[in-house]
Each structure stands twice: as structure tokens, then as C-alpha cells.
Design a protein around this motif. Structure first.
Motif, PDB file in Angstrom:
ATOM      1  N   MET A 100       0.884  -0.760  -9.952  1.00 35.83           N
ATOM      2  CA  MET A 100       1.287  -0.184  -8.669  1.00 35.83           C
ATOM      3  C   MET A 100       0.439   1.050  -8.354  1.00 35.83           C
ATOM      4  N   ALA A 101       0.175   1.857  -9.377  1.00 38.87           N
ATOM      5  CA  ALA A 101      -0.660   3.048  -9.194  1.00 38.87           C
ATOM      6  C   ALA A 101      -2.088   2.656  -8.812  1.00 38.87           C
ATOM      7  N   VAL A 102      -2.629   1.613  -9.461  1.00 39.11           N
ATOM      8  CA  VAL A 102      -3.986   1.154  -9.139  1.00 39.11           C
ATOM      9  C   VAL A 102      -4.053   0.680  -7.695  1.00 39.11           C
ATOM     10  N   TYR A 103      -3.097  -0.157  -7.293  1.00 42.72           N
ATOM     11  CA  TYR A 103      -3.072  -0.647  -5.913  1.00 42.72           C
ATOM     12  C   TYR A 103      -2.990   0.517  -4.926  1.00 42.72           C
ATOM     13  N   THR A 104      -2.127   1.473  -5.200  1.00 41.90           N
ATOM     14  CA  THR A 104      -1.945   2.609  -4.288  1.00 41.90           C
ATOM     15  C   THR A 104      -3.230   3.415  -4.146  1.00 41.90           C
ATOM     16  N   VAL A 105      -3.881   3.733  -5.261  1.00 42.60           N
ATOM     17  CA  VAL A 105      -5.125   4.521  -5.214  1.00 42.60           C
ATOM     18  C   VAL A 105      -6.215   3.744  -4.474  1.00 42.60           C
ATOM     19  N   VAL A 106      -6.373   2.468  -4.800  1.00 39.58           N
ATOM     20  CA  VAL A 106      -7.404   1.657  -4.135  1.00 39.58           C
ATOM     21  C   VAL A 106      -7.123   1.570  -2.636  1.00 39.58           C
TER      22      VAL A 106
END
Length: 194
Positions: A135-141
Motif C-alpha cells: 500500500m505504501a509503494v502504491y501510494t508513493v508511486v
């Protein structure tokens, strides 16, 4: 996972490049308009992410039955823009650049959020299965790609051929696009039994 996030963002936000180009064209010649458009795009997309992440962890902010009514936001903004274009139809637009002209950040945020109802529906299951780290990766990207989308929108709005077309027809296209988006959201979501 980064590649999946990039692909998901691109597929769900293709229409935003057109809307951003129209907003940048509307703000051309107005000091600070690019900053207000980018701020509005980030505010609207952040709201989409907050709702999607909250729904993914089980704390749904908006009932699914309410999402189609988000179409009223771009519809109202499109009608307002159409009224303003009709009212200003005889104005040559020449003169000193307007310091506060162009779309405001809340207007851009409202259109972005309303247009993101389908994004929420797509993001929720993806985020729910991605886990906390994913979820953190998706949000940052996604947040990085908002900047890329803003750049692309401004790029298209400043290409001579596109800029000339938007300068000539943008006052008609922006209300038309916003009204169409609003109606599509309402109709596809089944608002008012449509």
C-alpha cells in the motif's frame, strides 16, 4: 510492484491529462495558475487515496451508493464554466494578465476527486490485497505520477498547435468535458435511477 503501480495509475488516469491540459490552457497568462492547478490536482488525488486506503482497511468513508453523485461536482463546475464563457463571449481577453485568473485549487481538486470515483473502485481491491508495505509503494508511486501527469498536462497545453487549439476552443471544451464527465459519472453509477 512499482511497475504494477505505474500501469494501474496510467490506466485509471488517462482522462486526467486532457482535463489538466484544459486547466493549464485556461490558466495561461495568469500568474500562479500552474501552482494552483498542481496544488488542486494533489489535493483531489490525495482525497482519492485517503478514501481508497480507508476503504481497503475496512473503514469506508463513502457508501458505494453515494459515489455516483460525485458526478454533480464536475457537472456543476462545467455549467459554471459554460455560463462564464457565454457571459464573456464578447471579451477579447487582451490586456494585463490577471494575477488570480484561471482555475483555483479547490475547483481542480473537486474535479479530480469527482472524476476519481472509478479510481477508488479499482484501487480498493488492489490496495486491500497489497498489504501495508505494498500500500505504501502504491501510494508513493501514485503521488510521484501525479507530478508527471501535471507536467504532461502543462506540456500538451503549451505545444503551439495544441495551445492554439485550446486558446481558440478551450472555453468551449472545458465546460463540455466537465459536463460530460459529470453526466457519465451519474449515468454509469446509476444515480437518480439513470
Amino acid at each position: 510492484m512499482v511497475g504494477q503501480a505505474v500501469g494501474l495509475f496510467a490506466v485509471t488516469n488517462v482522462d486526467d491529462i486532457v482535463i489538466l491540459a484544459l486547466f493549464f490552457a485556461e490558466g495561461a497568462g495568469h500568474r500562479g495558475s500552474a501552482r494552483r492547478i498542481v496544488l488542486g490536482q494533489y489535493l483531489g488525488f490525495a482525497a482519492i487515496l485517503v478514501v481508497a486506503v480507508a476503504a481497503a482497511v475496512g473503514a469506508t468513508f463513502l457508501p458505494e451508493s453515494v459515489i455516483p453523485y460525485l458526478g454533480l461536482l464536475p457537472l456543476a463546475l462545467g455549467l459554471k464554466a459554460a455560463w462564464q464563457a457565454w457571459r464573456d463571449r464578447g471579451d477579447s481577453g487582451e490586456g494585463e494578465p490577471d494575477r488570480d485568473g484561471g482555475p483555483g485549487p479547490l475547483e481542480v481538486a473537486a474535479v479530480t476527486f469527482a472524476n476519481g470515483g472509478d479510481n477508488i473502485g479499482v484501487y480498493v481491491p488492489v490496495l486491500a490485497t497489497a498489504g501495508t508495505g505494498g500500500m505504501a509503494v502504491y501510494t508513493v508511486v501514485f503521488l510521484i505520477l501525479v507530478a508527471v501527469w501535471c507536467f504532461a498536462g502543462r506540456f500538451f497545453a503549451t505545444r503551439p498547435v495544441v495551445a492554439q487549439a485550446l486558446a481558440r476552443w478551450g472555453h468551449v471544451l472545458l465546460p463540455l468535458v466537465l459536463i460530460t464527465i459529470g453526466l457519465l459519472i451519474l449515468v454509469e453509477g446509476g444515480a437518480f435511477g439513470l
